[in-house]
Design an enzyme around this catalytic site. Structure first.
Site, mmCIF file in Angstrom:
data_model
loop_
_atom_site.group_PDB
_atom_site.id
_atom_site.type_symbol
_atom_site.label_atom_id
_atom_site.label_comp_id
_atom_site.label_asym_id
_atom_site.label_seq_id
_atom_site.Cartn_x
_atom_site.Cartn_y
_atom_site.Cartn_z
ATOM 1 N N ARG A 28 -8.855 38.105 9.027
ATOM 2 C CA ARG A 28 -8.810 39.442 8.034
ATOM 3 C C ARG A 28 -9.906 39.189 7.200
ATOM 4 N NH1 ARG A 28 -2.585 36.828 7.803
ATOM 5 N NH2 ARG A 28 -1.920 38.098 10.054
ATOM 6 N N ARG A 32 -6.562 41.274 1.039
ATOM 7 C CA ARG A 32 -5.590 41.235 0.103
ATOM 8 C C ARG A 32 -6.573 40.385 -1.644
ATOM 9 N NH1 ARG A 32 0.160 40.418 1.978
ATOM 10 N NH2 ARG A 32 -1.109 38.910 3.774
ATOM 11 N N ARG A 41 -6.196 49.561 -2.587
ATOM 12 C CA ARG A 41 -4.182 49.523 -2.042
ATOM 13 C C ARG A 41 -4.085 50.262 -3.002
ATOM 14 N NH1 ARG A 41 -2.292 44.055 -1.612
ATOM 15 N NH2 ARG A 41 -2.020 44.631 -3.719
ATOM 16 N N ASP A 78 -3.824 47.588 12.639
ATOM 17 C CA ASP A 78 -3.003 46.783 13.037
ATOM 18 C C ASP A 78 -3.178 46.854 14.689
ATOM 19 O OD1 ASP A 78 -0.970 45.450 11.258
ATOM 20 O OD2 ASP A 78 -0.200 46.075 13.512
ATOM 21 N N TYR A 154 7.542 42.446 19.306
ATOM 22 C CA TYR A 154 7.277 42.875 17.551
ATOM 23 C C TYR A 154 8.518 44.277 17.779
ATOM 24 C CZ TYR A 154 4.458 41.756 14.268
ATOM 25 O OH TYR A 154 3.800 40.396 13.519
#
Length: 353
Positions: A28, A32, A41, A78, A154
């Site tokens: 990652r 963010r 974003r 993803d 998922y």
């Protein structure tokens, strides 16, 4: 293209060469905690736009490369990205995470799942080719995929879960149906790994993030065989591309991870690195495994943790990384310090010997 003919440093570690310092990247590392990412974003609020419009995903993938020069640059994507290409639509809601509606709960739905249609993922080709072009041999380009158990979790839960009761209910009451689903996913994930390699990925990491939620015996039944299926199919056509397996909360299944056939086991931070190496044996290469929370510490603390980790891992077959993804809110300056320190590890270890 970056003008250099040497083998990317990360690939040298993946081949088991003895090195002065380990290569370093971060799970990652695009995301963010970076202001540049948050600005983008705001401009593109949909996660799927950010990960599936090639030029945006390329820019995001390269943000940490431009800022910190890691030894690995990973595709911004993803694990659910290939699902629509096998017939399972999904969405990602900013505050809630992934949503699969309707979730996969019946034999009829499983029957409708088809082999991966790579032509529905042209942006993956474009992103990986652009990353290779941009970094040349200065860094290795990493692809990544979700493993069958985690993708099935998922799809069956319909969203993130705390206890995985729906997929475990299916596993323990209708195992034949779940095995059929896992087998279909494994075939498609193997095709997806090969597609990434064909388009420029030099290493591929498989995330079985939720397999750590299984007991060892259920891991051997529902996760391991399908990891092996993916690895076996990929190695049949791409034997020389290193594959990494990462599981969150993997302390209880570490040795079993090595049975998957991957080249490198990525260790989470709940295992001491020296013990992980002992448990996995000298032949297995490792990645990891500093606690991402350590990056909220002082620079002295961060440096000591980095050197401790590298010392315990030894100078062969180790890729330095966090034990999970870098956390939102992590000071960017500490991330910079992490990379700078890891790259000078050989000199620092000599001083601190």
């Amino acid at each position: 293209m970056a003008g250099s003919t040497q083998i990317p440093y990360l690939l040298r570690a993946a081949r088991g060469e003895v090195l002065d310092r380990p290569p370093v990247w971060m799970m990652r590392q695009a995301g963010r905690y970076m202001k540049a990412y948050r600005d983008l974003r705001d401009k593109y609020p949909s996660f799927r736009d950010r990960s599936e419009i090639a030029e945006i995903a390329i820019e995001i993938s390269l943000q940490p490369w431009k800022a910190f020069q890691p030894d690995g640059v990973i595709l911004f994507s993803d694990i659910l990205t290939p699902l629509p290409a096998i017939g399972i639509p999904f969405d990602i809601i900013e505050s809630k995470g992934p949503i699969i509606d309707p979730p996969i709960r019946s034999q009829e739905q499983i029957d409708q799942i088809h082999p991966l249609e790579v032509e529905k993922l042209p942006f993956i080709r474009e992103i990986l080719q652009a990353l290779r072009q941009e970094v040349g041999n200065e860094a290795a380009v990493l692809g990544f995929v979700g493993a069958p158990w985690t993708l099935a979790a998922y799809a069956i839960e319909g969203k993130s879960s705390k206890n995985y009761s729906i997929i475990k209910g299916m596993a323990f009451s209708e195992p034949a149906m779940l095995h059929q689903f896992l087998g279909k996913i494994a075939d498609s994930i193997a095709a997806y790994v090969c597609y990434q390699i064909d388009n420029g990925a030099q290493v591929v990491q498989m995330f079985d993030s939720w397999a750590g939620q299984l007991s060892p015996q259920d891991y051997e039944t529902f996760a391991l065989p399908y990891q092996q299926q993916v690895v076996r199919q990929v190695k049949a056509t791409h034997p020389d591309t290193p594959l990494i397996l990462y599981i969150s909360g993997s302390a209880g299944v570490l040795e079993r991870m090595a049975q998957s056939g991957v080249d490198i086991v990525s260790v989470d931070w709940t295992v001491d690195m020296a013990e992980a190496r002992q448990r996995l044996g000298s032949q297995m290469k490792v990645q990891g495994n500093m606690d991402p929370g350590a990056l909220f510490g002082s620079k002295d603390f961060i440096r000591d943790r980095i050197l401790d980790n590298i010392r315990k891992a030894g100078n062969q077959g180790h890729i330095f990384n966090l034990g999970h993804g870098v956390l939102p809110g992590t000071p960017e300056d500490n991330v910079r310090f992490f990379f700078e320190t890891a790259k000078q590890a050989d000199k620092l270890l000599a001083v601190h010997a």
